[in-house]
Write an enzyme that holds these catalytic residues in place. Structure first.
Site, PDB file in Angstrom:
ATOM      1  CB  CYS A   1      -0.949  -0.071   1.201  1.00 46.32           C
ATOM      2  SG  CYS A   1      -1.999   1.327   1.485  1.00 46.32           S
TER       3      CYS A   1
ATOM      4  CB  CYS B   1      -5.489   3.500  -4.138  1.00 47.07           C
ATOM      5  SG  CYS B   1      -4.763   2.055  -4.415  1.00 47.07           S
TER       6      CYS B   1
END
Length: 302
Positions: A90, A241
């Site tokens: 991530c 994101c």
């Protein structure tokens, strides 16, 4: 269990420190903590564990050709999606993770210096920069190179809010993404991302789906601009994101055949991140993601 809530351009996380690797986290516990009504609420859960103290981290180091005594990352970012599933990587989470390590006194990082972090997608290098942190994300690649080269797409994506399926291009940033181009901001705004888009064929391990609108103009003073919304695997729509922003910029460069533009500003609902591409001698491209990270509050899970 002590925890810290943090976010990076609105992508939010619960972080815990577990240097000795004694915390036993299961999917039920992570899901309960990340629940926005009955728990703390977050897009993901991150455990900071010393690499030598965790079985999975030692395996990852070995796969990278490093032993626990080598000049290897000290800290493993054990990242879980909000549904409790383990995730490879991530980009926003790495920035929040390093900011957390520094605040906890577990690491030091002066501006311009670098800190290696172990993730399930390999070793990522994080540098302190004026806008926050710059993460070396590694190279990007096509999930299906043959179809991508042939027609610039490899799948059809159906999503609530659009009558017809749209072509998507699937890109790996260590985790899978499928990027869909849209014509304007109104089309982007009317998407309903409460339910997961349907991607056919679906990449083997599922996929995050990014919907992208080009800036107008697309390129200003040598830098590209795009807007993006994203539906993340195991989470739903998030405000940002990091790996998705990298994939969105990479896909846009493919579609407009403008790989001469190496710096891209990606606007997400939670803010703006910067994606930079650096060519390698073998023809691949390294990707760097830059942006802020914020610690919100600390608390105790009971």
């Amino acid at each position: 269990m002590q925890f810290t809530k943090a976010h990076a351009t609105g992508n939010d996380f619960v972080l815990v420190s577990d240097p000795a690797g004694v915390q036993d986290l299961d999917a039920t516990f992570v899901t309960a903590v990340c629940d926005r009504h009955l728990g703390v609420g977050a897009d993901g859960f991150i455990r900071a564990v010393a690499a030598h103290a965790d079985h999975e981290a030692r395996r990852l180091l070995s796969a990278a050709g490093l032993g626990s005594d080598d000049a290897a990352p000290v800290w493993f970012m054990d990242y879980r999606n909000a549904d409790g599933s383990a995730a490879e990587m991530c980009g926003n989470g790495v920035r929040a993770f390093v900011h957390f390590l520094i605040a906890e006194g577990l690491a030091e990082l002066s501006e311009g210096d670098e800190l290696p972090v172990l993730t399930r997608a390999g070793i990522k290098t994080v540098q302190k920069v004026p806008e926050g942190y710059a993460v070396g994300m590694g190279i990007w690649s096509f999930i299906d190179p043959e179809l991508a080269a042939e027609r610039g797409s490899d799948s059809l994506v159906k999503v609530a809010g659009l009558a017809d399926p749209r072509p998507g291009l699937s890109i790996s940033m260590g985790n899978p993404h499928t990027v869909v181009a849209l014509p304007d901001g109104r089309t982007l705004q009317r998407l309903d991302l409460h339910t997961a888009p349907t991607v056919e064929p679906t990449p083997p391990h599922g996929t995050n789906v990014e919907f992208v609108v080009p800036g107008d103009p697309l390129v200003t003073e040598g830098a590209g601009r795009v807007r993006m919304r994203v539906h993340e695997r195991g989470v739903g729509e998030t405000l940002s994101c990091g790996t998705g922003a990298c994939a969105a910029a990479a896909a846009t460069r493919v579609w407009v055949a403008d790989d001469g533009v190496d710096t891209w500003s990606v606007e997400v609902p939670g803010g703006v991140v910067t994606v930079t591409f650096t060519p390698r001698a073998d023809g691949a491209e390294d990707v760097t993601l830059s942006g802020p990270a914020v610690l919100v509050y600390t608390g105790t899970l009971i």
